[in-house]
Design an enzyme around this catalytic site. Structure first.
Site, short mmCIF file in Angstrom:
data_model
loop_
_atom_site.label_atom_id
_atom_site.label_comp_id
_atom_site.label_asym_id
_atom_site.label_seq_id
_atom_site.Cartn_x
_atom_site.Cartn_y
_atom_site.Cartn_z
N ALA A 87 0.83 -1.21 -0.02
CA ALA A 87 -0.05 -0.03 0.10
C ALA A 87 0.92 1.17 0.04
O ALA A 87 2.10 1.00 0.55
CB ALA A 87 -0.95 -0.27 1.30
N GLY A 130 0.69 -4.84 0.98
CA GLY A 130 -0.52 -5.01 0.32
C GLY A 130 -0.36 -5.68 -1.02
O GLY A 130 -1.12 -6.37 -1.51
N GLU A 133 -0.65 -9.24 -0.26
CA GLU A 133 -1.86 -9.58 0.15
C GLU A 133 -2.79 -9.41 -1.05
O GLU A 133 -3.49 -10.36 -1.26
CB GLU A 133 -2.53 -8.59 1.12
CG GLU A 133 -1.89 -8.67 2.43
CD GLU A 133 -1.88 -7.65 3.38
OE1 GLU A 133 -1.66 -6.64 2.94
OE2 GLU A 133 -2.09 -7.75 4.44
N GLU A 153 5.35 -4.98 6.85
CA GLU A 153 4.93 -3.79 7.82
C GLU A 153 5.42 -3.81 9.03
O GLU A 153 5.53 -2.36 9.56
CB GLU A 153 3.30 -4.10 7.85
CG GLU A 153 2.67 -3.82 6.46
CD GLU A 153 2.45 -5.41 5.79
OE1 GLU A 153 3.25 -6.08 6.09
OE2 GLU A 153 1.47 -5.27 4.74
C1 HXC Z 1 5.18 4.25 -1.29
C2 HXC Z 1 6.76 3.39 -2.28
C3 HXC Z 1 6.45 2.26 -1.62
C4 HXC Z 1 5.21 2.12 -0.96
C5 HXC Z 1 8.40 1.92 -2.99
N1 HXC Z 1 7.84 3.21 -3.20
N2 HXC Z 1 7.37 1.24 -2.27
N3 HXC Z 1 6.14 4.53 -2.19
N4 HXC Z 1 4.59 3.22 -0.90
N5 HXC Z 1 5.00 0.98 -0.48
C6 HXC Z 1 8.70 4.23 -3.94
C7 HXC Z 1 9.84 4.80 -3.02
O1 HXC Z 1 9.68 5.55 -2.28
C8 HXC Z 1 10.62 5.27 -4.32
O2 HXC Z 1 10.21 6.36 -4.77
C9 HXC Z 1 10.30 4.26 -5.18
O3 HXC Z 1 9.10 3.55 -5.15
C10 HXC Z 1 11.44 3.17 -5.52
O4 HXC Z 1 11.65 2.59 -4.28
P1 HXC Z 1 13.09 2.37 -3.54
O5 HXC Z 1 12.76 1.99 -2.15
O6 HXC Z 1 14.25 3.66 -4.06
O7 HXC Z 1 13.78 1.12 -4.17
P2 HXC Z 1 14.85 -0.03 -3.69
O8 HXC Z 1 15.79 0.67 -3.04
O9 HXC Z 1 14.78 -1.08 -4.85
O10 HXC Z 1 13.49 -0.75 -2.62
C11 HXC Z 1 12.75 -1.29 -2.96
C12 HXC Z 1 11.73 -1.98 -1.70
C13 HXC Z 1 11.42 -0.51 -0.92
C14 HXC Z 1 12.79 -2.91 -0.89
C15 HXC Z 1 10.70 -2.71 -2.21
O11 HXC Z 1 10.99 0.24 -1.66
C16 HXC Z 1 10.46 -0.83 0.11
O12 HXC Z 1 11.03 -1.29 1.30
N6 HXC Z 1 9.29 -0.51 0.12
C17 HXC Z 1 8.27 -0.68 0.88
C18 HXC Z 1 7.93 -2.08 0.96
C19 HXC Z 1 6.59 -2.00 2.55
O13 HXC Z 1 6.97 -1.68 3.60
N7 HXC Z 1 5.43 -2.31 1.92
C20 HXC Z 1 4.42 -2.59 2.85
C21 HXC Z 1 3.62 -1.17 2.88
S1 HXC Z 1 2.54 -1.31 4.10
P3 HXC Z 1 10.98 7.80 -4.37
O14 HXC Z 1 10.02 8.88 -5.18
O15 HXC Z 1 10.82 8.06 -2.87
O16 HXC Z 1 12.16 7.62 -4.85
C22 HXC Z 1 1.07 -2.28 3.60
C23 HXC Z 1 -0.02 -2.11 4.38
C24 HXC Z 1 -1.18 -3.03 3.58
O17 HXC Z 1 1.29 -2.52 2.59
C25 HXC Z 1 -2.41 -2.74 4.49
C26 HXC Z 1 -3.68 -2.77 3.38
C27 HXC Z 1 -3.86 -1.48 2.85
#
Ligand code: HXC
Length: 279
Positions: A87, A130, A133, A153
């Protein structure tokens, strides 16, 4: 007032999508194979992070395909780098537990879950939070060798909110689900196959075609029998699932009342390590 604004914006985005047929974050191709539609998540710069507009567009696309008699099976995919990295953290970072409750983004997810036609997820790269999921809400998953599944998360001070604690546990068993959800570690494609989370792992060059071929084979069966079989398989754990989802959702909202969730998501946005205080 803040809550009202979120609700207003949310419904505004729904009506925008309904009145304007073009979609910003979803691409639909009908008849990619006979009777098979391809739905692509299309927010590549953000690794297909699932913002609310994307989810509303996805729902609209799936509902239209469900009614389309020329479609009997659907493939849902992202791109080689990411199915979806979760998400949209930037959209959630500042929200309170009550904001989250009032926005009620999960009603969109609940309706996606009601799609009657079979959905094959074609996953390559990140399927996180998400995104993981969403792949598990599909009826089966074909993974490329580069796929990485995870519920990270916990690293940003919250928990899965769209079924991860329930579906991942069902798919891989309690011990592995605990390890993955409590540490945020990723599961490789081969591990995902070993645990039964995915039905097949193939080289990245062919994962999408493999999913389309599976969907084509399903589309050759009686659509009525396919729908009824899908419904019956899902029923095998649905009663427990509904209760589990409601429980998970309340706890997910509750994390938004903590300083740790604010710190965790802020740290992600600011690209630094979070400092948790247990408050
Ligand atoms: C918003 C995101 C994002 C996310 C990546 N990006 N994941 N933006 N929400 N979930 C954006 C980054 O900010 C960045 O944009 C661009 O995508 C590329 O990501 P990087 O981090 O620079 O890439 P990398 O170093 O290769 O790392 C990849 C990654 C990392 C390991 C996937 O992006 C990451 O940890 N993402 C978050 C994963 C996460 O925590 N997901 C769970 C979210 S909570 P900018 O513009 O900043 O450079 C969730 C709850 C669900 O899902 C509940 C139900 C709705």
């Amino acid at each position: 007032m803040k809550g009202f604004l979120f609700i207003h914006n949310y419904y505004h985005s729904i009506s925008f999508v309904q009145t304007h047929q073009s979609m910003e974050f979803i691409k639909v191709t009908e008849q990619k194979e006979p009777f098979v539609a391809l739905v692509e998540l299309n927010r590549p710069k953000e690794l297909n992070a699932l913002n609310r507009q994307l989810m509303v567009e996805l729902l609209e696309a799936l509902q239209a395909l469900d009614k389309n008699e020329q479609v009997r099976a659907i493939v849902l995919t992202g791109n080689e780098q990411a199915f979806a990295a979760g998400a949209d953290i930037k959209q959630m970072a500042d929200q309170s537990a009550i904001d989250m409750l009032m926005v009620d983004q999960f009603s969109t997810w609940d309706m996606i879950r009601k799609t009657k036609k079979p959905i094959v997820a074609a996953v390559s790269g990140f399927a996180l939070g998400g995104g993981c999921e969403l792949s598990m809400m599909c009826d089966t998953i074909i993974a490329s060798e580069t796929a990485k599944f995870g519920q990270p998360e916990i690293k940003i001070g919250t928990i899965p909110g769209a079924g991860g604690t329930q579906r991942l546990t069902k798919a891989v068993g309690k011990a592995k689900a605990m390890e993955l959800i409590l540490t945020g570690r990723f599961l490789s494609a081969q591990e995902a196959l070993f645990y039964g989370l995915v039905c097949k792992v193939v080289p990245v060059e062919v994962y999408l075609q493999e999913a389309l071929t599976l969907a084509k084979e399903i589309a050759q069966m009686s659509p009525i029998a396919v729908q009824l079989a899908k419904e019956a398989i899902n029923r095998s754990f649905e009663t427990q699932l509904d209760e589990g989802l409601a429980f998970e959702r309340k706890n997910f909202y509750l994390t938004f009342a903590s300083a740790d969730q604010k710190e965790g998501m802020k740290a992600f946005v600011e690209k630094r390590k979070p400092h948790y205080t247990g408050k």
